[in-house]
Design an enzyme around this catalytic site. Structure first.
Site, PDB file in Angstrom:
ATOM      1  N   ASP A 184       0.883  -1.204   0.000  1.00 19.36           N
ATOM      2  CA  ASP A 184       0.024   0.075   0.329  1.00 19.36           C
ATOM      3  C   ASP A 184       0.626   1.133  -0.062  1.00 19.36           C
ATOM      4  O   ASP A 184       0.588   2.178  -0.183  1.00 19.36           O
ATOM      5  CB  ASP A 184      -1.323   0.404   1.186  1.00 19.36           C
ATOM      6  CG  ASP A 184      -0.439  -0.259   2.315  1.00 19.36           C
ATOM      7  OD1 ASP A 184       1.164  -0.231   2.321  1.00 19.36           O
ATOM      8  OD2 ASP A 184      -1.233  -0.314   3.849  1.00 19.36           O
ATOM      9  N   SER A 185       2.441   0.438   0.359  1.00 15.47           N
ATOM     10  CA  SER A 185       3.152   2.285  -0.420  1.00 15.47           C
ATOM     11  C   SER A 185       2.891   3.322  -1.432  1.00 15.47           C
ATOM     12  O   SER A 185       3.289   4.244  -1.812  1.00 15.47           O
ATOM     13  CB  SER A 185       4.615   1.890   0.134  1.00 15.47           C
ATOM     14  OG  SER A 185       4.695   0.574  -1.041  1.00 15.47           O
ATOM     15  N   ASP A 234      -0.758  -6.583   0.039  1.00 21.07           N
ATOM     16  CA  ASP A 234      -1.009  -5.812   1.658  1.00 21.07           C
ATOM     17  C   ASP A 234      -2.839  -4.996   1.109  1.00 21.07           C
ATOM     18  O   ASP A 234      -3.749  -4.510   0.303  1.00 21.07           O
ATOM     19  CB  ASP A 234      -0.856  -4.326   1.026  1.00 21.07           C
ATOM     20  CG  ASP A 234       0.538  -4.104   2.149  1.00 21.07           C
ATOM     21  OD1 ASP A 234       1.099  -5.198   2.645  1.00 21.07           O
ATOM     22  OD2 ASP A 234       1.447  -3.327   1.616  1.00 21.07           O
ATOM     23  N   LYS A 249      -0.862  -9.664   3.378  1.00 19.70           N
ATOM     24  CA  LYS A 249      -0.203  -8.833   4.112  1.00 19.70           C
ATOM     25  C   LYS A 249      -0.763  -8.453   5.358  1.00 19.70           C
ATOM     26  O   LYS A 249      -1.923  -7.557   4.396  1.00 19.70           O
ATOM     27  CB  LYS A 249       1.118  -8.144   3.451  1.00 19.70           C
ATOM     28  CG  LYS A 249       2.217  -7.405   4.848  1.00 19.70           C
ATOM     29  CD  LYS A 249       3.211  -7.225   4.515  1.00 19.70           C
ATOM     30  CE  LYS A 249       3.982  -6.182   3.761  1.00 19.70           C
ATOM     31  NZ  LYS A 249       2.869  -5.103   4.427  1.00 19.70           N
ATOM     32  N   GLU A 274      -0.890  -5.840   8.821  1.00 23.25           N
ATOM     33  CA  GLU A 274      -0.203  -4.969  10.061  1.00 23.25           C
ATOM     34  C   GLU A 274      -0.198  -5.174  11.212  1.00 23.25           C
ATOM     35  O   GLU A 274      -2.284  -4.927  11.864  1.00 23.25           O
ATOM     36  CB  GLU A 274      -0.302  -3.934   9.238  1.00 23.25           C
ATOM     37  CG  GLU A 274       0.951  -3.055   8.330  1.00 23.25           C
ATOM     38  CD  GLU A 274       1.319  -1.745   8.265  1.00 23.25           C
ATOM     39  OE1 GLU A 274       0.911  -0.198   9.165  1.00 23.25           O
ATOM     40  OE2 GLU A 274       1.283  -0.941   6.973  1.00 23.25           O
ATOM     41  N   GLU A 332      10.005  -4.198   9.407  1.00 27.08           N
ATOM     42  CA  GLU A 332       9.894  -2.527   9.143  1.00 27.08           C
ATOM     43  C   GLU A 332      10.586  -2.278  10.293  1.00 27.08           C
ATOM     44  O   GLU A 332      10.490  -1.497  11.322  1.00 27.08           O
ATOM     45  CB  GLU A 332       9.177  -2.075   8.668  1.00 27.08           C
ATOM     46  CG  GLU A 332       9.420  -0.691   8.150  1.00 27.08           C
ATOM     47  CD  GLU A 332       8.184  -0.170   7.121  1.00 27.08           C
ATOM     48  OE1 GLU A 332       6.952  -0.918   6.965  1.00 27.08           O
ATOM     49  OE2 GLU A 332       8.207   1.369   6.788  1.00 27.08           O
TER      50      GLU A 332
HETATM   51  O1  KIV Z   1       4.028  -1.138   1.516  1.00 22.89           O
HETATM   52  C1  KIV Z   1       4.749  -1.357   1.156  1.00 22.89           C
HETATM   53  O2  KIV Z   1       5.234  -1.237   0.283  1.00 22.89           O
HETATM   54  C2  KIV Z   1       5.556  -1.787   2.257  1.00 22.89           C
HETATM   55  C3  KIV Z   1       6.910  -2.634   2.271  1.00 22.89           C
HETATM   56  C4  KIV Z   1       7.398  -0.889   2.563  1.00 22.89           C
HETATM   57  C5  KIV Z   1       7.149  -3.189   2.907  1.00 22.89           C
HETATM   58  O3  KIV Z   1       4.515  -2.199   3.148  1.00 22.89           O
END
Ligand code: KIV
Length: 265
Positions: free
Chosen positions: A44-45, A84, A113, A115, A181
């Site tokens: 989600d970056s 994510d 994934k 968090e 992280e």
């Molecule tokens: O969203 C993302 O790119 C991430 C990485 C920074 C691990 O979760």
């Protein structure tokens, strides 16, 4: 060769680092798969590097499904693809099940994934019982930025012990991989040694079972600030493919992040 969880387990046993890179579209996914990247993370970056937001909070589930589809088209069944669960798409058990089902069934992801530690344990148990592979994410949690900011986690012993306990609890609940992280490298090493599953670090030193970086960072494309633990692999390379190959080699030989300062020099 299509990567899978059995393969990652064998890499961990042989102390061979797993190469992971974020991807958000078909072209970069194709390039990364050609460069033998093991894992593509549709992070989600993308809210920050693709959409230009200041954080990841506004990313929607629809957007994650869309980008996961693009990545899987370019990947062509080679790298393992993690998607994510964006902010608030995992706020309840019902939501986490529906959101994960969409990422797998519509997006084509291999794994989701999410968090957090204690908060998500029951979710992880149910997802894995249903056959959905889950990756955990501890340390700096970008989705908790409003409460905690962007800062290194686990610096004092109490915090470090809590993080280790949460990592063990996530493993017990069923996660097959863990992203760690921005934690001190000694703590990342401790967690990697304590866990049977692969631990993928970002800003967590060299002694994890693998590394992940944001693709726009390694190509010098990120607008504004690039994290100090990253490296521009396009410098000195002739093409994007060569830059990705050089990132993959550096991770596999543990030259990254060990000698990142020498690389910058
Ligand atoms: O969203 C993302 O790119 C991430 C990485 C920074 C691990 O979760």
């Amino acid at each position: 060769m299509k990567r899978n969880l059995v393969y990652f387990q064998s890499l961990k046993k042989q102390s061979q680092p797993i190469v992971c890179l974020t991807a958000y579209d078909a072209a970069f996914a194709h390039c990364a798969a050609k460069a033998e990247v093991d894992v593509l993370l549709v992070g989600d970056s993308l809210g920050m590097v693709v959409q230009g937001h200041h954080n990841t909070l506004s990313v929607t589930l629809d957007e994650m499904v869309y980008h996961t589809k693009l990545v899987q088209r370019g990947n062509q069944q080679q790298a393992w693809c993690i998607a994510d669960l964006p902010f608030m798409s995992d706020a309840s058990l019902e939501q986490v099940l529906q959101s994960s089902a969409r990422l797998i069934k519509e997006g084509g992801a291999d794994m989701v994934k999410l968090e957090g530690g204690t908060r998500v344990l029951a979710f992880v148990e149910t997802l894995t019982q249903l056959g959905i592979p889950v990756c955990g994410h501890l340390g700096l949690l970008p989705q908790s930025v409003l409460k905690k900011g962007y800062r290194v986690q686990g610096r004092d012993e109490a915090e470090a012990q809590r993080l280790l306990d949460e990592a063990l609890a996530l493993q017990e609940a069923g996660v097959d991989m863990l992203v760690l992280e921005c934690v001190p490298s000694a703590l990342a090493e401790r967690v990697s040694k304590a866990l049977k599953i692969p631990v993928i670090g970002i800003g967590a030193g060299v002694n994890t079972d693998g590394q992940v970086l944001v693709v726009y960072d390694i190509l010098g494309l990120t607008p504004g600030h690039t994290p100090s633990f990253s490296h521009n692999f396009l410098q000195g390379a002739n093409s994007i493919n060569q830059a990705m190959t050089s990132y993959a080699d550096a991770v596999r030989n543990r030259r990254f992040p060990a000698s990142v300062h020498e690389m910058k020099a």
